[in-house]
Motif scaffolding. Structure first.
Motif, PDB file in Angstrom:
ATOM      1  N   ASN A 224     -37.246  21.795  19.857  1.00 56.19           N
ATOM      2  CA  ASN A 224     -37.532  21.421  18.470  1.00 56.19           C
ATOM      3  C   ASN A 224     -36.965  20.050  18.113  1.00 56.19           C
ATOM      4  OD1 ASN A 224     -38.822  23.882  18.130  1.00 56.19           O
ATOM      5  ND2 ASN A 224     -37.036  24.898  17.255  1.00 56.19           N
TER       6      ASN A 224
ATOM      7  N   LYS B 225     -39.029  17.214  19.711  1.00 53.18           N
ATOM      8  CA  LYS B 225     -40.279  16.959  18.996  1.00 53.18           C
ATOM      9  C   LYS B 225     -40.066  16.022  17.812  1.00 53.18           C
ATOM     10  CE  LYS B 225     -42.663  21.291  20.175  1.00 53.18           C
ATOM     11  NZ  LYS B 225     -43.272  22.536  19.631  1.00 53.18           N
ATOM     12  N   GLN B 226     -38.913  16.138  17.164  1.00 53.19           N
ATOM     13  CA  GLN B 226     -38.619  15.244  16.049  1.00 53.19           C
ATOM     14  C   GLN B 226     -38.157  13.870  16.528  1.00 53.19           C
ATOM     15  OE1 GLN B 226     -36.197  17.122  12.955  1.00 53.19           O
ATOM     16  NE2 GLN B 226     -36.644  19.136  13.844  1.00 53.19           N
TER      17      GLN B 226
ATOM     18  N   ILE C  86     -41.107  25.091  16.691  1.00 53.93           N
ATOM     19  CA  ILE C  86     -41.825  24.539  15.542  1.00 53.93           C
ATOM     20  C   ILE C  86     -43.220  24.120  15.997  1.00 53.93           C
ATOM     21  CG2 ILE C  86     -41.813  22.752  13.765  1.00 53.93           C
ATOM     22  CD1 ILE C  86     -38.805  22.591  14.057  1.00 53.93           C
ATOM     23  N   PRO C  87     -44.266  24.548  15.323  1.00 53.18           N
ATOM     24  CA  PRO C  87     -45.613  24.090  15.704  1.00 53.18           C
ATOM     25  C   PRO C  87     -45.737  22.572  15.590  1.00 53.18           C
ATOM     26  CG  PRO C  87     -45.717  25.971  14.208  1.00 53.18           C
ATOM     27  CD  PRO C  87     -44.287  25.524  14.218  1.00 53.18           C
ATOM     28  N   ASP C  88     -46.565  21.999  16.439  1.00 55.49           N
ATOM     29  CA  ASP C  88     -46.712  20.547  16.461  1.00 55.49           C
ATOM     30  C   ASP C  88     -47.187  19.962  15.131  1.00 55.49           C
ATOM     31  OD1 ASP C  88     -45.860  20.645  19.047  1.00 55.49           O
ATOM     32  OD2 ASP C  88     -47.858  20.574  19.941  1.00 55.49           O
ATOM     33  N   PRO C  89     -48.119  20.585  14.393  1.00 61.28           N
ATOM     34  CA  PRO C  89     -48.522  19.983  13.110  1.00 61.28           C
ATOM     35  C   PRO C  89     -47.421  19.958  12.063  1.00 61.28           C
ATOM     36  CG  PRO C  89     -50.202  21.511  13.898  1.00 61.28           C
ATOM     37  CD  PRO C  89     -48.985  21.714  14.752  1.00 61.28           C
ATOM     38  N   GLU C  90     -46.380  20.829  12.211  1.00 62.87           N
ATOM     39  CA  GLU C  90     -45.316  20.890  11.222  1.00 62.87           C
ATOM     40  C   GLU C  90     -44.109  20.027  11.577  1.00 62.87           C
ATOM     41  OE1 GLU C  90     -44.272  24.922  10.643  1.00 62.87           O
ATOM     42  OE2 GLU C  90     -46.313  25.591  10.162  1.00 62.87           O
ATOM     43  N   VAL C  91     -44.168  19.299  12.661  1.00 60.36           N
ATOM     44  CA  VAL C  91     -43.033  18.472  13.070  1.00 60.36           C
ATOM     45  C   VAL C  91     -42.981  17.229  12.189  1.00 60.36           C
ATOM     46  CG1 VAL C  91     -42.020  17.130  14.942  1.00 60.36           C
ATOM     47  CG2 VAL C  91     -43.139  19.323  15.427  1.00 60.36           C
ATOM     48  N   GLU C  92     -41.800  16.943  11.644  1.00 60.83           N
ATOM     49  CA  GLU C  92     -41.591  15.769  10.801  1.00 60.83           C
ATOM     50  C   GLU C  92     -40.457  14.930  11.378  1.00 60.83           C
ATOM     51  OE1 GLU C  92     -40.843  17.033   6.865  1.00 60.83           O
ATOM     52  OE2 GLU C  92     -42.841  17.929   6.566  1.00 60.83           O
TER      53      GLU C  92
END
Length: 436
Positions: free
Chosen positions: A146, A149-150, A286-292
């Protein structure tokens, strides 16, 4: 003339050579001169604590100080070599050489030592003391995924389109190290492009076993049994309960009926199991579209430091679990199997697999086989790209560590030797040619 000396904490000895006598050399302690200022040796003492400097003289001189040997311990050596790269035509070495294993077996037969206590995993039980460690490894892996990804939203990672090499930095490195298709036509140059998370954390998968002591997976069952990440399978066998991947938990040891045959013990006489204490919660990806991306620079630094802590926690915990729950790896390909013995699926496509009929050459796995570190070049200054002529001055580090360092985290001590963090990089090629 006064004799030179070192700091009071350093050990200084005198070696006196005498040709007339055949006795061994005598060692005497020197007295320290407090008026002497040894700035170079003091700086060497701070950076290194095990370097051996030795000076030998043919005959003692009255004018010179008889200091012959200076010992300085070095707990953190610099310029450490990376793990050796093995080509596809070579077999991985055993963690313990075969010669030592045979010697230990002969010693046991000669001395007739009693058999050691069988660990619980070999008789079908779970080590309760390692269940919390298994949950920590599983959650640490999810935390690393996670956070990466960020961090990938703010740190650029380039990947070659022809080979599996990656580079952390705004611009790819200029080194001619491509081994992909048509590399000779491109003279070893890389063609850099975008990367994904799977390029940083290698997705090593293994078969999920409902019963880790059951029969070995045959070649015909290779498609009917699910495959999951090897670290997750290790955590499941160590005590992590995941509803999607059920596994068999025994309460009594198995009963051996033959050399390779056993039956389960009768558990009907046992009382009902007591309600277990609430287990630690399991994190989710965390799903990829929700990564910030991180909101600020301070948040980026905190996220990078948290990622490093989770990375070390995952590796240390997995190494602890591997000592009790065996993990196998193929000596020719990166196939990993979590269990007492490898599967029988004939899906090895390594060098000369036709001679082995596609069967794997199973051997004991090490931590880097389960969690490959994926070494990349360390970039000392992100604003200045790497130069091809100064390649010997640059170090390397695992991709996760390099991403966190470029995001603002401090360099861990155990990675400084391979990163060559204390090595001065020449400012020009002419200056590099003067280095001996």
């Amino acid at each position: 003339m006064d004799c030179t000396c070192l700091h009071s904490r350093l050990s200084t000895k005198v070696l006196v050579h005498n040709r007339r006598r055949s006795q061994p050399p005598n060692f005497r302690n020197l007295r320290c001169n407090p008026q002497l200022n040894l700035t170079s040796l003091d700086s060497l003492k701070q950076s290194c604590s095990g370097l051996a400097l030795e000076l030998k003289l043919r005959s003692p001189s009255k004018k010179l100080c008889p200091v012959q040997a200076v010992g300085i311990r070095c707990d953190h050596p610099q310029n450490a070599d990376l793990p050796r790269y093995y080509s596809r035509k070579e077999k991985k070495p055993f963690p313990i050489p075969i010669v030592e294993l045979r010697r230990a077996a002969r010693d046991r037969m000669k001395n007739r030592l009693p058999k050691r206590r069988v660990p619980p995993p070999k008789i079908g039980l779970v080590i309760k003391s390692l269940v919390p460690a298994a949950y920590n490894v599983y959650n640490a892996r999810i935390t690393v995924i996670n956070n990466l990804k960020q961090l990938l939203k703010v740190v650029t990672v380039n990947g070659c389109k022809w080979c599996n090499e990656i580079h952390v930095g705004p611009v790819g490195h200029p080194f001619k190290s491509c081994r992909g298709s048509q590399a000779s036509q491109r003279k070893g140059h890389h063609e850099w492009g975008k990367t994904v998370l799977e390029d940083i954390i290698v997705p090593l998968e293994s078969y999920h076993l409902y019963d880790r002591l059951g029969k070995r997976i045959s070649h015909e069952e290779r498609f009917s049994i699910p495959r999951i990440p090897a670290v997750v399978e290790l955590c499941i066998q160590a005590g992590v309960d995941i509803p999607e991947y059920p596994t068999k938990r025994r309460r009594k040891p198995i009963v051996w009926t033959g050399k390779n045959e056993f039956v389960d013990a009768d558990e009907s006489e046992l009382p009902d199991p007591e309600p277990e204490s609430p287990k630690p919660p399991i994190l989710t990806e965390i799903p990829d579209p929700e990564v910030e991306p991180p909101s600020s620079a301070e948040a980026t630094v905190l996220l990078a430091e948290e990622t490093l802590v989770a990375w070390e926690k995952m590796r240390a915990g997995a190494n602890k679990l591997m000592k009790m729950y065996p993990v196998r790896v193929c000596g020719y390909c990166p196939e990993v199997h979590v269990g007492p013995s490898g599967h029988k699926a004939q899906n090895c496509g390594a060098h000369k697999h036709q001679q082995r009929n596609g069967q794997h050459g199973w051997q004991t796995a090490v931590l880097d086989d389960l969690i490959p570190p994926r070494y990349v070049w360390h970039v000392p200054d992100v604003t200045q790209p790497l130069q091809r002529e100064l390649r010997s001055f640059y170090g390397q580090a695992p991709a996760v560590v390099e991403i966190c360092v470029q995001a603002g985290a401090e360099v861990p001590e155990q990675y400084k030797p391979t990163m060559r963090f204390d090595v001065g990089i020449p400012s020009s090629i002419k200056e590099a040619e003067m280095v001996v």
